[in-house]
Motif scaffolding. Sequence first.
Motif, PDB file in Angstrom:
ATOM      1  N   GLY A  10      -2.158 -14.214  -3.521  1.00 17.82           N
ATOM      2  CA  GLY A  10      -0.913 -13.457  -3.712  1.00 17.82           C
ATOM      3  C   GLY A  10      -0.709 -12.476  -2.576  1.00 17.82           C
ATOM      4  N   THR A  12       1.262 -12.267  -0.143  1.00 17.76           N
ATOM      5  CA  THR A  12       2.603 -11.902   0.343  1.00 17.76           C
ATOM      6  C   THR A  12       3.259 -10.821  -0.511  1.00 17.76           C
ATOM      7  OG1 THR A  12       3.464 -13.693  -1.000  1.00 17.76           O
ATOM      8  CG2 THR A  12       3.164 -14.159   1.346  1.00 17.76           C
ATOM      9  N   GLY A  13       2.713 -10.552  -1.707  1.00 18.63           N
ATOM     10  CA  GLY A  13       3.360  -9.631  -2.656  1.00 18.63           C
ATOM     11  C   GLY A  13       3.052  -8.173  -2.348  1.00 18.63           C
ATOM     12  N   VAL A  14       3.616  -7.265  -3.141  1.00 21.60           N
ATOM     13  CA  VAL A  14       3.403  -5.841  -2.861  1.00 21.60           C
ATOM     14  C   VAL A  14       1.958  -5.416  -3.112  1.00 21.60           C
ATOM     15  CG1 VAL A  14       5.756  -4.946  -3.035  1.00 21.60           C
ATOM     16  CG2 VAL A  14       4.430  -5.192  -5.109  1.00 21.60           C
ATOM     17  N   VAL A  15       1.329  -5.987  -4.132  1.00 22.18           N
ATOM     18  CA  VAL A  15      -0.088  -5.674  -4.354  1.00 22.18           C
ATOM     19  C   VAL A  15      -0.931  -6.375  -3.291  1.00 22.18           C
ATOM     20  CG1 VAL A  15      -2.026  -5.862  -5.963  1.00 22.18           C
ATOM     21  CG2 VAL A  15       0.238  -5.283  -6.833  1.00 22.18           C
ATOM     22  N   SER A  37       2.058 -18.846  -2.714  1.00 21.09           N
ATOM     23  CA  SER A  37       2.586 -20.070  -3.335  1.00 21.09           C
ATOM     24  C   SER A  37       2.528 -21.231  -2.326  1.00 21.09           C
ATOM     25  CB  SER A  37       4.009 -19.840  -3.834  1.00 21.09           C
ATOM     26  OG  SER A  37       4.842 -19.502  -2.754  1.00 21.09           O
ATOM     27  N   ARG A  40       3.892 -21.482   1.301  1.00 20.88           N
ATOM     28  CA  ARG A  40       3.321 -20.685   2.421  1.00 20.88           C
ATOM     29  C   ARG A  40       2.213 -21.429   3.156  1.00 20.88           C
ATOM     30  NH1 ARG A  40       7.151 -16.652   2.107  1.00 20.88           N
ATOM     31  NH2 ARG A  40       7.161 -15.734   0.032  1.00 20.88           N
ATOM     32  N   ALA A  84      -3.916 -11.054  -6.801  1.00 23.17           N
ATOM     33  CA  ALA A  84      -2.647 -10.337  -7.014  1.00 23.17           C
ATOM     34  C   ALA A  84      -1.594 -11.372  -7.392  1.00 23.17           C
ATOM     35  CB  ALA A  84      -2.253  -9.579  -5.749  1.00 23.17           C
ATOM     36  N   LEU A  85      -1.991 -12.261  -8.307  1.00 22.90           N
ATOM     37  CA  LEU A  85      -1.105 -13.339  -8.753  1.00 22.90           C
ATOM     38  C   LEU A  85      -0.398 -12.947 -10.045  1.00 22.90           C
ATOM     39  CD1 LEU A  85      -3.581 -16.340  -8.323  1.00 22.90           C
ATOM     40  CD2 LEU A  85      -1.583 -15.841  -6.880  1.00 22.90           C
ATOM     41  N   SER A 178       8.601  -0.600  -7.822  1.00 19.88           N
ATOM     42  CA  SER A 178       7.580  -1.484  -7.237  1.00 19.88           C
ATOM     43  C   SER A 178       6.604  -2.009  -8.286  1.00 19.88           C
ATOM     44  CB  SER A 178       6.807  -0.768  -6.124  1.00 19.88           C
ATOM     45  OG  SER A 178       6.171   0.373  -6.657  1.00 19.88           O
ATOM     46  N   GLY A 181       6.949  -5.635  -8.810  1.00 16.33           N
ATOM     47  CA  GLY A 181       6.702  -6.553  -7.692  1.00 16.33           C
ATOM     48  C   GLY A 181       7.917  -6.714  -6.800  1.00 16.33           C
ATOM     49  N   TYR A 182       7.810  -7.666  -5.828  1.00 17.06           N
ATOM     50  CA  TYR A 182       8.916  -7.930  -4.901  1.00 17.06           C
ATOM     51  C   TYR A 182       9.550  -9.272  -5.249  1.00 17.06           C
ATOM     52  CZ  TYR A 182      11.685  -8.317  -0.731  1.00 17.06           C
ATOM     53  OH  TYR A 182      12.747  -8.427   0.122  1.00 17.06           O
ATOM     54  N   ASN A 330       0.910   3.426  -8.303  1.00 15.44           N
ATOM     55  CA  ASN A 330       0.760   2.168  -9.052  1.00 15.44           C
ATOM     56  C   ASN A 330       0.249   1.029  -8.184  1.00 15.44           C
ATOM     57  OD1 ASN A 330       3.613   2.719  -8.135  1.00 15.44           O
ATOM     58  ND2 ASN A 330       3.849   0.537  -8.581  1.00 15.44           N
ATOM     59  N   GLY A 334      -3.440   2.028  -9.108  1.00 20.13           N
ATOM     60  CA  GLY A 334      -3.129   1.160 -10.246  1.00 20.13           C
ATOM     61  C   GLY A 334      -3.246  -0.322  -9.944  1.00 20.13           C
TER      62      GLY A 334
HETATM   63  N1  LIG Z   1       3.257  -4.007  -8.733  1.00 19.41           N
HETATM   64  C1  LIG Z   1       2.399  -3.238  -9.394  1.00 19.41           C
HETATM   65  O1  LIG Z   1       2.547  -1.986  -9.434  1.00 19.41           O
HETATM   66  C2  LIG Z   1       1.233  -3.836 -10.119  1.00 19.41           C
HETATM   67  C3  LIG Z   1       0.238  -2.976 -10.596  1.00 19.41           C
HETATM   68  C4  LIG Z   1      -0.853  -3.527 -11.309  1.00 19.41           C
HETATM   69  C5  LIG Z   1      -0.929  -4.871 -11.505  1.00 19.41           C
HETATM   70  N2  LIG Z   1       0.061  -5.695 -11.018  1.00 19.41           N
HETATM   71  C6  LIG Z   1      -0.103  -7.134 -11.216  1.00 19.41           C
HETATM   72  O2  LIG Z   1      -0.509  -7.690  -9.968  1.00 19.41           O
HETATM   73  C7  LIG Z   1       0.007  -9.019  -9.816  1.00 19.41           C
HETATM   74  C8  LIG Z   1       0.842  -9.058  -8.531  1.00 19.41           C
HETATM   75  O3  LIG Z   1       1.925  -8.164  -8.648  1.00 19.41           O
HETATM   76  P1  LIG Z   1       2.949  -7.854  -7.458  1.00 19.41           P
HETATM   77  O4  LIG Z   1       3.694  -6.660  -7.917  1.00 19.41           O
HETATM   78  O5  LIG Z   1       2.260  -7.841  -6.136  1.00 19.41           O
HETATM   79  O6  LIG Z   1       3.907  -9.152  -7.523  1.00 19.41           O
HETATM   80  P2  LIG Z   1       4.776  -9.828  -6.358  1.00 19.41           P
HETATM   81  O7  LIG Z   1       5.178  -8.806  -5.349  1.00 19.41           O
HETATM   82  O8  LIG Z   1       5.830 -10.571  -7.070  1.00 19.41           O
HETATM   83  O9  LIG Z   1       3.754 -10.872  -5.686  1.00 19.41           O
HETATM   84  C9  LIG Z   1       3.340 -12.042  -6.355  1.00 19.41           C
HETATM   85  C10 LIG Z   1       2.430 -12.866  -5.455  1.00 19.41           C
HETATM   86  O10 LIG Z   1       2.029 -14.023  -6.178  1.00 19.41           O
HETATM   87  C11 LIG Z   1       2.370 -15.200  -5.433  1.00 19.41           C
HETATM   88  N3  LIG Z   1       2.782 -16.274  -6.328  1.00 19.41           N
HETATM   89  C12 LIG Z   1       3.846 -16.291  -7.175  1.00 19.41           C
HETATM   90  N4  LIG Z   1       3.916 -17.484  -7.825  1.00 19.41           N
HETATM   91  C13 LIG Z   1       2.881 -18.232  -7.364  1.00 19.41           C
HETATM   92  C14 LIG Z   1       2.406 -19.555  -7.636  1.00 19.41           C
HETATM   93  N5  LIG Z   1       3.017 -20.336  -8.535  1.00 19.41           N
HETATM   94  N6  LIG Z   1       1.304 -19.986  -6.979  1.00 19.41           N
HETATM   95  C15 LIG Z   1       0.686 -19.206  -6.095  1.00 19.41           C
HETATM   96  N7  LIG Z   1       1.083 -17.945  -5.773  1.00 19.41           N
HETATM   97  C16 LIG Z   1       2.164 -17.465  -6.408  1.00 19.41           C
HETATM   98  C17 LIG Z   1       3.535 -14.772  -4.542  1.00 19.41           C
HETATM   99  O11 LIG Z   1       3.569 -15.654  -3.432  1.00 19.41           O
HETATM  100  P3  LIG Z   1       4.958 -16.101  -2.723  1.00 19.41           P
HETATM  101  O12 LIG Z   1       5.438 -14.910  -1.952  1.00 19.41           O
HETATM  102  O13 LIG Z   1       4.552 -17.225  -1.877  1.00 19.41           O
HETATM  103  O14 LIG Z   1       5.890 -16.481  -3.850  1.00 19.41           O
HETATM  104  C18 LIG Z   1       3.100 -13.347  -4.178  1.00 19.41           C
HETATM  105  O15 LIG Z   1       2.161 -13.394  -3.143  1.00 19.41           O
HETATM  106  C19 LIG Z   1       0.795  -9.294 -11.110  1.00 19.41           C
HETATM  107  O16 LIG Z   1      -0.039  -9.949 -12.032  1.00 19.41           O
HETATM  108  C20 LIG Z   1       1.150  -7.887 -11.606  1.00 19.41           C
HETATM  109  O17 LIG Z   1       1.389  -7.856 -12.985  1.00 19.41           O
HETATM  110  C21 LIG Z   1       1.126  -5.211 -10.322  1.00 19.41           C
END
Ligand SMILES: NC(=O)c1ccc[n+]([C@@H]2O[C@H](COP(=O)([O-])OP(=O)(O)OC[C@H]3O[C@@H](n4cnc5c(N)ncnc54)[C@H](OP(=O)(O)O)[C@@H]3O)[C@@H](O)[C@H]2O)c1
Length: 352
Positions: A10, A12-15, A37, A40, A84-85, A178, A181-182, A330, A334
């Motif tokens: 994961g 590419t995401g914000v985490v 995903s 990529r 970070a999926l 945030s 996520g993004y 967070n 977090g």
């Molecule tokens: N944001 C927060 O403050 C926070 C805090 C604690 C926990 N979390 C948890 O941490 C995790 C990541 O959160 P995030 O905020 O970083 O989310 P995000 O910005 O939406 O990033 C999600 C990541 O997962 C990848 N992904 C999505 N669908 C996929 C698939 N089918 N197969 C493989 N990779 C896939 C995305 O890749 P692509 O870019 O290629 O789609 C991206 O790298 C989540 O479980 C969230 O609940 C988030």
Amino acid sequence: MQKVKCAVLGATGVVGQHFLKLLKGHPYFELAAICASDARTGKKLAEMKEHVKGGIPAEFADMSFDPIDVDILVKKNVQIVFSALPADVAVDIEKEAARKGLKVFSNASSYRMDENVPILIPEVNFPHIDLINNQKKESKGYIITNANCTTTGLAMALLPIIPMGIKKMVVASYQAISGAGYPGLSAMDINGNVIPYIKNEEPKLLAECKKICGIFENGQIKPADWEVHAHCIRVPTIVGHLISVHIELENETHYNTVLENIKNYKTPEAVAGLPTTPDQPVIYIDDVDRPQPRYDVNIGTPKRAKGMAVAIGRLEVDKKIVRFITLSNNLVRGAAGGSVLNAELAFRKNMF
Ligand SMILES: NC(=O)c1ccc[n+]([C@@H]2O[C@H](COP(=O)([O-])OP(=O)(O)OC[C@H]3O[C@@H](n4cnc5c(N)ncnc54)[C@H](OP(=O)(O)O)[C@@H]3O)[C@@H](O)[C@H]2O)c1
């Protein structure tokens, strides 16, 4: 020192981008693989959009994305998986990775409430790390999760209060965009608005908080028996979850006692001195209008622990009632920073 190879799932995401930032120059861990995903696969990190300032460090920019395939990670000698999926994607991949001997440090909610998986916040519950011994029956590796981002900030802020005996707690969180996520919420939904509901957030906070603050005995966790009520609210800030906390203690206390407990709180020795451990986990800010996300979201020292401490302000005490406002990052405390600290604790305990 031989560094331990790790992968970020994961990335590419914000985490995920916070993981990359924190792994730059890490003294124990070496980034060996990045995944996201399927679309990529084969692309270079440098081609991705930077959602987080510094989230695509130059030293990793030429790395290419691997498909999410545990066997490829094993071939690359990866030992640690930072996940970070999204939870629905994490559920199979994290289990398979642990089964095949990898050590998974996850931000996803998939396994948090599994009775054999710790929700680890080292300063709060470092003994819970030994719960992974229960996973040995079915896995060569293990899964360690960190809490939902709001729960982490709350549990950290409770550190100086827990020894005083908590009976009941009522909290209201004001959570940044945030956290979703993004790209997160649409601008039409959140600009100039406040949304008094975040799907699944309140039940997660209630259950996770009691598990994290529970006692680990005879190989299992006995959850805290506090009465807890929560409202989780989305507000148009970018990073930083603010929480208004109202606690009823078992016994009466005084303002100065609580303030001294907060100001003098010391990190447990088992956790002190790790690269991402904040020198002071809980920092009281005297100014009446703080903490604020704009000024206080990166609180914490040394440099590697920026955003790993939590800020507390506006303390009020009336007999058994203690009230304050707390703020935590967070995405760092977090999420990514919490997982990196968990892995550092496992490294110190020779668990690789
Ligand atoms: N944001 C927060 O403050 C926070 C805090 C604690 C926990 N979390 C948890 O941490 C995790 C990541 O959160 P995030 O905020 O970083 O989310 P995000 O910005 O939406 O990033 C999600 C990541 O997962 C990848 N992904 C999505 N669908 C996929 C698939 N089918 N197969 C493989 N990779 C896939 C995305 O890749 P692509 O870019 O290629 O789609 C991206 O790298 C989540 O479980 C969230 O609940 C988030």
